[in-house]
Design an enzyme around this catalytic site. Sequence first.
Site, PDB file in Angstrom:
ATOM      1  N   ASN A 150       0.815  -1.206   0.000  1.00 23.59           N
ATOM      2  CA  ASN A 150       0.000   0.000   0.000  1.00 23.59           C
ATOM      3  C   ASN A 150       0.857   1.268   0.000  1.00 23.59           C
ATOM      4  OD1 ASN A 150       0.475  -0.695   2.958  1.00 23.59           O
ATOM      5  ND2 ASN A 150      -0.316   1.393   3.106  1.00 23.59           N
ATOM      6  N   ASP A 199       0.225  -9.668  -4.326  1.00 19.12           N
ATOM      7  CA  ASP A 199       1.453  -8.878  -4.421  1.00 19.12           C
ATOM      8  C   ASP A 199       1.151  -7.554  -5.137  1.00 19.12           C
ATOM      9  OD1 ASP A 199       4.070  -8.079  -4.147  1.00 19.12           O
ATOM     10  OD2 ASP A 199       4.893  -9.462  -5.631  1.00 19.12           O
TER      11      ASP A 199
END
Length: 454
Positions: free
Chosen positions: A65, A312
Amino acid sequence: MTVDLVVRNCTVVTPAGRTPDAGVAVEDGEIVAVGRSDRLPDADRVLDAEGNVLVPGIVDCHIHNREPGLEYKEDWESATRAAAAGGVTTVVGMPNTDPVIDRPEHLELKFERGEASAHVDFQSYAVVTSENLELIPEIAEVGPLGFKIFLGSTVGDVPPPNDGEILEAMERIRETGKRLGFHEENGEIIDYYTERFKAAGRNEPIDHSHSRPVIAEREAVERMITFAEETGAKIHMFHVSSGSAAEAVARGKSRGVDVTAETTPHYLWFTEDVVREKGNVARVQPPIRDAAERDALWDAVDDGTIDCMATDHAPHTPEEKKVDDPFGNTWDAISGFVGLETEVPAMLTFVDRGRFTLEEWVHRHSTRPAQVWGMYPQKGSLQVGTDADFTIVDPDREWTLEDRTDLHSKNCVTPFEGESFTGKAVATVVRGAVVAEDGAVVGESGHGTRVDVD
């Protein structure tokens, strides 16, 4: 009795089976009933699922993130906005940020940022380096989901500990009761071939893939399993890309090592031909493998060696991905791409093709990741008294990702652009709140909360 929310008119699917003409009732963010639609209580809000499929909320235990420090790529708000739109109710952030999540105060910062802006529930890993072995107990007290070690060069250039330090880290982490995951590529092998290829002028995107050969992944898996066998640590292999590496995981499991593993939709969907077709857009670490390795990876999914699915999810700017020159010098490009909004459609497409049943998909993409990382049954189940997280999908919807800018991340480069799917998330509910409907995010940022784990 009137409850907060009832979802009716759907087929409820869990790993144990499916119930038609059913639904779920929610009060105060928890599930209070699961059963036939006509037996559910009245509610302040009724959501008609229109005959679609309701499953336990999808759990993605591997996203980048980018917050703190790299918010120009992504942040908690944009990543969890994409998660909500894609049908994902819980995400776990990786620690290669700026600063890296290697101190208690850095982990606390990551949690604070998430609480302020996330749309869905979240957690984070902490990284282990040569510099923070003594801090492992203190970091564990802050409450990460688990720990991670980057064994090979990757985005963020987090240096790996040496083997002695990894053994010590395993012993310390074993005492915390948490699991240790790995980016499992042998850094010395990768660095050697990278320098050789550069010196030889091998600069095409496929050269990046071949500079990270399967042996680098397989050796790292074997070595970490051997270390875990010695120390008794619980370990996890992130983003397994090859059948050869999965076979190493199977050997470890057969010896009684507590080793779990995940793979991603892109390793199951594509072969390395996508790198030849789309260039640096498909550049990722570990790389997408050839057809033989992909087929062997599917075998490992089928026999249960691969426990769960993740993405991922790794946003980068189009400039970093060299979108305008996708076949330019690969060493000037960066690895990774987004996945939060294509994982559910990809998996449902595999269901449509007969590679999974709906029940098997739910197990791999919701229940099992929650079990592996200690979040079950609060996450990954539809049990009464647990968090009211669920994903409603239309398994028959046919669509094509025509334009990556339709996605919700800050940066949306993906090799799935142009791919066609059968299946799509049509609603996402997190602790009883509808956070997305038919691809539109409707909940307020800040609804998401950190998942507590023992």
